[in-house]
Design a protein around this motif. Structure first.
Motif, short mmCIF file in Angstrom:
data_model
loop_
_atom_site.label_atom_id
_atom_site.label_comp_id
_atom_site.label_asym_id
_atom_site.label_seq_id
_atom_site.Cartn_x
_atom_site.Cartn_y
_atom_site.Cartn_z
N GLU A 40 -60.76 17.68 -26.98
CA GLU A 40 -59.35 17.93 -26.71
C GLU A 40 -59.05 17.82 -25.22
O GLU A 40 -58.01 17.29 -24.82
CB GLU A 40 -58.95 19.32 -27.22
CG GLU A 40 -58.91 19.44 -28.73
CD GLU A 40 -58.70 20.87 -29.20
OE1 GLU A 40 -58.41 21.76 -28.35
OE2 GLU A 40 -58.85 21.11 -30.41
N LEU A 41 -59.97 18.35 -24.40
CA LEU A 41 -59.77 18.30 -22.95
C LEU A 41 -59.93 16.88 -22.41
O LEU A 41 -59.17 16.45 -21.54
CB LEU A 41 -60.76 19.23 -22.24
CG LEU A 41 -60.58 20.73 -22.47
CD1 LEU A 41 -61.74 21.51 -21.86
CD2 LEU A 41 -59.26 21.18 -21.86
N VAL A 42 -60.95 16.19 -22.90
CA VAL A 42 -61.24 14.82 -22.45
C VAL A 42 -61.36 13.97 -23.71
O VAL A 42 -62.45 13.84 -24.27
CB VAL A 42 -62.55 14.76 -21.63
CG1 VAL A 42 -62.78 13.36 -21.10
CG2 VAL A 42 -62.55 15.78 -20.52
N PRO A 43 -60.27 13.43 -24.20
CA PRO A 43 -60.32 12.66 -25.45
C PRO A 43 -61.35 11.53 -25.39
O PRO A 43 -61.47 10.86 -24.36
CB PRO A 43 -58.90 12.11 -25.59
CG PRO A 43 -58.05 13.03 -24.78
CD PRO A 43 -58.93 13.47 -23.63
N PRO A 44 -62.09 11.35 -26.49
CA PRO A 44 -63.08 10.26 -26.52
C PRO A 44 -62.41 8.93 -26.19
O PRO A 44 -61.29 8.65 -26.63
CB PRO A 44 -63.57 10.27 -27.97
CG PRO A 44 -63.34 11.67 -28.42
CD PRO A 44 -62.09 12.12 -27.73
N GLY A 45 -63.07 8.16 -25.39
CA GLY A 45 -62.55 6.85 -24.99
C GLY A 45 -61.64 6.90 -23.79
O GLY A 45 -61.12 5.87 -23.37
#
Length: 100
Positions: A64-69
């Motif tokens: 949530e903090l650092v979305p994948p991709g």
């Protein structure tokens, strides 16, 4: 972002360095966790993190903090790996996360 990850690590009962190592080891697409220790104390701390594990809840909160991709480039023009669509591909089973 770093402050939020540090707070998440604290909630998980881990130092940030251990969260980083555990996160890396949990990802099946990662074949090797490189430890960038500058001193013997740094190395000792990072090695202690090899036995840390993180729950799916913590991994989801990191996503949530650092979305994948997440990338600084135009992701829409790049290859979209399946792990971006299927979260189960972004982590090893909980029993396989410790580096024993």
């Amino acid at each position: 972002m770093v402050e939020q990850l540090v707070a998440l690590a604290a909630e998980a009962g881990l130092p940030m360095t251990h969260l980083a190592v555990a996160f890396t080891i949990a990802h099946p697409g990662v074949t090797c966790a490189l430890l960038g220790a500058r001193t013997e104390a740094h190395l000792d701390d990072l090695l202690a993190g090899l036995n840390a594990t993180v729950s799916d809840d913590v991994l989801d909160r990191i996503d949530e903090l650092v979305p994948p991709g997440t990338d600084v480039g135009a992701l829409g023009q790049a290859y979209q790996p399946p792990v971006l669509e299927n979260s189960s591909l972004r982590r090893r089973p909980l029993t396989a996360r410790a580096a024993s």
